[in-house]
Design a protein around this motif. Sequence first.
Motif, PDB file in Angstrom:
ATOM      1  N   LYS A 136       0.826  -1.204   0.000  1.00  0.00           N
ATOM      2  CA  LYS A 136       0.000   0.000   0.000  1.00  0.00           C
ATOM      3  C   LYS A 136       0.867   1.264   0.000  1.00  0.00           C
ATOM      4  CE  LYS A 136      -4.033  -2.021   2.296  1.00  0.00           C
ATOM      5  NZ  LYS A 136      -4.869  -2.046   3.532  1.00  0.00           N
ATOM      6  N   SER A 137       1.935   1.238   0.789  1.00  0.00           N
ATOM      7  CA  SER A 137       2.840   2.399   0.840  1.00  0.00           C
ATOM      8  C   SER A 137       3.540   2.604  -0.494  1.00  0.00           C
ATOM      9  CB  SER A 137       3.879   2.207   1.949  1.00  0.00           C
ATOM     10  OG  SER A 137       3.265   2.201   3.219  1.00  0.00           O
ATOM     11  N   GLU A 139       2.375   1.648  -3.447  1.00  0.00           N
ATOM     12  CA  GLU A 139       1.370   2.128  -4.399  1.00  0.00           C
ATOM     13  C   GLU A 139       1.177   3.640  -4.261  1.00  0.00           C
ATOM     14  OE1 GLU A 139      -2.060  -0.181  -3.493  1.00  0.00           O
ATOM     15  OE2 GLU A 139      -1.310  -1.989  -4.482  1.00  0.00           O
ATOM     16  N   ARG A 140       1.098   4.097  -3.008  1.00  0.00           N
ATOM     17  CA  ARG A 140       0.941   5.535  -2.755  1.00  0.00           C
ATOM     18  C   ARG A 140       2.154   6.300  -3.276  1.00  0.00           C
ATOM     19  NH1 ARG A 140       1.361   8.304   3.171  1.00  0.00           N
ATOM     20  NH2 ARG A 140       1.083  10.475   2.537  1.00  0.00           N
ATOM     21  N   THR A 141       3.351   5.758  -3.036  1.00  0.00           N
ATOM     22  CA  THR A 141       4.572   6.424  -3.483  1.00  0.00           C
ATOM     23  C   THR A 141       4.648   6.486  -4.999  1.00  0.00           C
ATOM     24  OG1 THR A 141       5.695   5.557  -1.511  1.00  0.00           O
ATOM     25  CG2 THR A 141       7.084   6.421  -3.273  1.00  0.00           C
ATOM     26  N   GLU A 143       2.142   6.419  -7.142  1.00  0.00           N
ATOM     27  CA  GLU A 143       1.142   7.379  -7.630  1.00  0.00           C
ATOM     28  C   GLU A 143       1.636   8.818  -7.472  1.00  0.00           C
ATOM     29  OE1 GLU A 143      -3.492   8.786  -6.788  1.00  0.00           O
ATOM     30  OE2 GLU A 143      -2.605   7.157  -5.619  1.00  0.00           O
ATOM     31  N   LYS A 290     -10.181  14.357  -0.527  1.00  0.00           N
ATOM     32  CA  LYS A 290      -9.752  13.062   0.011  1.00  0.00           C
ATOM     33  C   LYS A 290      -9.438  13.178   1.501  1.00  0.00           C
ATOM     34  CE  LYS A 290      -6.476   9.285  -0.833  1.00  0.00           C
ATOM     35  NZ  LYS A 290      -6.113   9.117   0.577  1.00  0.00           N
TER      36      LYS A 290
END
Length: 297
Positions: A136-137, A139-141, A143, A290
């Motif tokens: 998840k981290s 994926e955030r990075t 993006e 968000k």
Amino acid sequence: ERDETIHSLEDAWQDAKELSQKAEELSRDLGQSRQMTWEKQQEAQKTLEGQQSLQEKIDKVADKLSQDAEKLSQSRALNAELSQKIEELHQILSQIKDQSLLRSIQRLQEAMKNLSPEQMQAALQNLKMNQDQVMKSLERTIEMLKQIRTEEKMEAASERAAEMERRQIALNDSLARAKQPDAMKSLSKSQRENQKLSAEERAALDSLAADLKSMDPDASKESERLADELGQEGAQPDFNQASQSMEQGERETSKQSTERLKQRLSSLRQRVDKMRENFQNRRKNELAKKMEKDRKS
């Protein structure tokens, strides 16, 4: 350069996914057999090595982002916000290393020393949960890095558009002062150089449009339109006519085509700046929504 960093993180994400699957499978096998066989020890060792390799990959990217942020902070005040975003990404990756990865490695190492099936199963379950958080981290990075890459491309497009306009204005001033055909002919080289820069801008805007398709369709369409403004249906005929008429010493034709170019490039610069401003405002609004949604939930 930014593409390379994104690619490295995507590889790390894939590694984390495979490690999560392996940890889940091995944990399930141990839960059923309750035996720490030699084969399972080897599988656990491979999982541990994969975890250590993943940590090294993330460390390298984190160090690279830290260096990028430092370079940007030293270059220009305009890049302060961009530098801050990159530093934030560095912090996210550092937290992965300092928390999830190190704890998982330590627990797995302890379980392998004790050769306890129960302890190994617990360590593997912990590893899977941590890997899911790592993914998840990452994926955030990824993006956020893609957004930064887009913002950098937009900034470069704005700077290039401003440089093209500046060159054309200077060229038109020189043309107005040119008295002899030879003087006009010498200016045709500068006109061709600005035309070459316009080809670079057009290619950059096409690339930007492709990047923006999924992120911001409105900005993507505008980038396509701006690229077309520099094509055969836009500025290219004026570029060709301007350089040709200068080489032939045709003052009036040169003045007409270069004046059209000045107006086109001025409009282009303003529209590129506006596209960039609108993109940034939309991203800020999306982020605010968000954050408000996360706060309420």
